[in-house]
Design a protein around this motif. Structure first.
Motif, short mmCIF file in Angstrom:
data_model
loop_
_atom_site.label_atom_id
_atom_site.label_comp_id
_atom_site.label_asym_id
_atom_site.label_seq_id
_atom_site.Cartn_x
_atom_site.Cartn_y
_atom_site.Cartn_z
N TYR A 1 0.82 -1.20 0.00
CA TYR A 1 0.00 0.00 0.00
C TYR A 1 0.86 1.26 0.00
CZ TYR A 1 0.98 1.05 4.92
OH TYR A 1 1.61 1.37 6.08
N VAL A 2 0.30 2.32 -0.57
CA VAL A 2 0.90 3.65 -0.50
C VAL A 2 -0.20 4.63 -0.12
CG1 VAL A 2 2.77 3.26 -2.15
CG2 VAL A 2 0.55 4.00 -3.00
N LYS A 3 0.16 5.65 0.64
CA LYS A 3 -0.76 6.74 0.94
C LYS A 3 -0.04 8.06 0.68
CE LYS A 3 0.19 6.63 5.95
NZ LYS A 3 -0.43 6.54 7.30
N TRP A 4 -0.81 9.10 0.40
CA TRP A 4 -0.21 10.34 -0.06
C TRP A 4 -0.93 11.55 0.50
CZ3 TRP A 4 -2.64 6.69 -3.08
CH2 TRP A 4 -3.91 7.02 -3.55
N LYS A 5 -0.27 12.70 0.34
CA LYS A 5 -0.86 13.99 0.73
C LYS A 5 -1.62 14.54 -0.47
CE LYS A 5 2.85 15.08 4.00
NZ LYS A 5 3.92 16.05 4.35
N THR A 6 -2.87 14.93 -0.25
CA THR A 6 -3.68 15.47 -1.34
C THR A 6 -3.19 16.86 -1.75
OG1 THR A 6 -5.28 16.38 0.23
CG2 THR A 6 -5.70 14.16 -0.63
N VAL A 7 -3.50 17.23 -2.99
CA VAL A 7 -3.10 18.55 -3.50
C VAL A 7 -4.33 19.32 -3.97
CG1 VAL A 7 -0.83 17.70 -4.18
CG2 VAL A 7 -2.68 17.71 -5.86
N LYS A 8 -4.22 20.63 -3.93
CA LYS A 8 -5.32 21.52 -4.29
C LYS A 8 -5.67 21.41 -5.78
CE LYS A 8 -6.61 26.43 -4.25
NZ LYS A 8 -6.16 27.80 -3.91
N GLY A 9 -6.97 21.33 -6.07
CA GLY A 9 -7.44 21.35 -7.45
C GLY A 9 -7.48 20.01 -8.15
N ALA A 10 -6.99 18.95 -7.52
CA ALA A 10 -6.96 17.64 -8.17
C ALA A 10 -8.36 17.06 -8.31
CB ALA A 10 -6.07 16.69 -7.38
N LYS A 11 -8.63 16.41 -9.42
CA LYS A 11 -9.88 15.69 -9.62
C LYS A 11 -9.71 14.20 -9.35
CE LYS A 11 -12.23 19.29 -10.89
NZ LYS A 11 -13.25 19.85 -9.98
N GLY A 12 -8.47 13.77 -9.19
CA GLY A 12 -8.18 12.38 -8.91
C GLY A 12 -6.69 12.14 -8.89
N TYR A 13 -6.32 10.87 -8.66
CA TYR A 13 -4.90 10.51 -8.57
C TYR A 13 -4.64 9.24 -9.37
CZ TYR A 13 -5.03 13.86 -4.76
OH TYR A 13 -5.21 15.01 -4.03
N ARG A 14 -3.49 9.21 -10.01
CA ARG A 14 -3.04 8.01 -10.70
C ARG A 14 -1.83 7.43 -9.97
NH1 ARG A 14 -4.09 11.27 -15.49
NH2 ARG A 14 -5.96 10.51 -16.53
N ILE A 15 -1.88 6.13 -9.77
CA ILE A 15 -0.77 5.44 -9.11
C ILE A 15 0.05 4.72 -10.17
CG2 ILE A 15 -0.13 3.67 -7.43
CD1 ILE A 15 -3.50 5.42 -7.22
N TYR A 16 1.35 4.96 -10.16
CA TYR A 16 2.25 4.36 -11.13
C TYR A 16 3.19 3.39 -10.43
CZ TYR A 16 0.74 7.85 -14.52
OH TYR A 16 -0.01 8.62 -15.38
N LYS B 1 -9.78 10.07 -2.29
CA LYS B 1 -8.98 8.93 -1.87
C LYS B 1 -7.56 9.38 -1.53
CE LYS B 1 -12.26 5.93 -2.61
NZ LYS B 1 -12.92 5.21 -1.50
N LYS B 2 -7.01 8.79 -0.46
CA LYS B 2 -5.67 9.16 -0.02
C LYS B 2 -4.74 7.96 0.09
CE LYS B 2 -7.53 12.95 2.79
NZ LYS B 2 -7.60 13.53 4.16
N ALA B 3 -5.21 6.78 -0.34
CA ALA B 3 -4.39 5.57 -0.23
C ALA B 3 -4.81 4.56 -1.29
CB ALA B 3 -4.50 4.97 1.16
N PHE B 4 -3.92 3.62 -1.56
CA PHE B 4 -4.20 2.58 -2.55
C PHE B 4 -3.48 1.30 -2.12
CE2 PHE B 4 -2.55 0.28 -6.30
CZ PHE B 4 -3.76 -0.21 -6.81
N LEU B 5 -4.20 0.17 -2.22
CA LEU B 5 -3.64 -1.14 -1.93
C LEU B 5 -3.47 -1.90 -3.24
CD1 LEU B 5 -2.80 -3.32 0.15
CD2 LEU B 5 -5.20 -4.06 0.18
N ASP B 6 -2.25 -2.27 -3.54
CA ASP B 6 -1.92 -2.99 -4.78
C ASP B 6 -1.88 -4.49 -4.49
OD1 ASP B 6 -1.14 -3.74 -7.29
OD2 ASP B 6 0.81 -2.76 -7.24
N GLU B 7 -2.87 -5.21 -4.99
CA GLU B 7 -2.95 -6.65 -4.76
C GLU B 7 -2.46 -7.47 -5.94
OE1 GLU B 7 -6.64 -7.49 -1.98
OE2 GLU B 7 -7.29 -6.27 -3.71
#
Length: 202
Positions: A117-132, A151-157
């Protein structure tokens, strides 16, 4: 004769049209363009939003510029015009639009029973996040998920035991994407399963 050759060379170079591109970075909006032969410097223009007025932002002698004053959550349009030593100017480049998004920083990461898993700090104006994600052997990043702005976190299974993965996260608004502020390297190890416990007398 020398002056004629100088002006002829400049006139030829002035017919060239440089190609401009823009990307978000941690510092601001980074502009790069192809060089125009014989150019003495380049004029960088910017327009804020759809109704903004195009203004001269800077004059630079390199084929790149960092707009560190771009405001978060605002769209900007850029173009570049080459200028030559004979006081002539070339054709204006293509216009590119960039939506200023701050870089996304991963604030935490680790291993769980069913993935990484990774979690991140949100940024102003974002409509979403892409995890690479990529492995140490990969040269290119692969997009493994796209999540909404809340969303502030993602679990990669979808990973393999014993493999090391590198992650980064970018914010987006439509086709516009931020830079990644940092990366995290994680190794996935499976947890041993416990099927039962047998009690014996000593």
């Amino acid at each position: 004769i020398f002056l004629l050759l100088l002006f002829a060379s400049s006139a030829f170079a002035a017919d060239e049209k440089v190609t401009l591109k823009a990307v978000n970075t941690a510092q601001g909006i980074h502009l790069e363009w192809s060089e125009a032969e014989g150019a003495y410097y380049y004029e960088v223009y910017r327009k804020q939003g759809e109704k903004g007025k195009k203004q001269l932002l800077s004059k630079v002698q390199t084929a790149s510029f960092e707009d560190s004053e771009a405001k978060e959550g605002v769209a900007y349009s850029y173009s570049v015009i080459p200028a030559f030593s004979d006081y002539s100017v070339g054709k204006e480049s293509n216009t590119v639009t960039a939506y200023r998004l701050s870089a996304v920083y991963i604030s935490g990461a680790g291993s769980r029973k069913n993935g990484l898993y990774v979690k991140w700090k949100t940024v102003k104006g974002a409509k979403g996040y892409r995890i690479y994600r990529k492995t140490a052997e990969d040269t290119e990043w692969s997009s493994v998920a796209k999540v909404k702005a809340d969303k502030k976190a993602f679990l990669d299974e979808n990973i393999s035991p014993g493999q090391t993965y590198i992650y980064c996260v970018k914010a987006f608004v439509g086709e516009y994407e931020s830079g990644s502020g940092n990366e995290r390297e994680l190794k996935y190890m499976t947890y041993p399963s416990v099927r039962g416990v047998k009690l014996t007398d000593n």
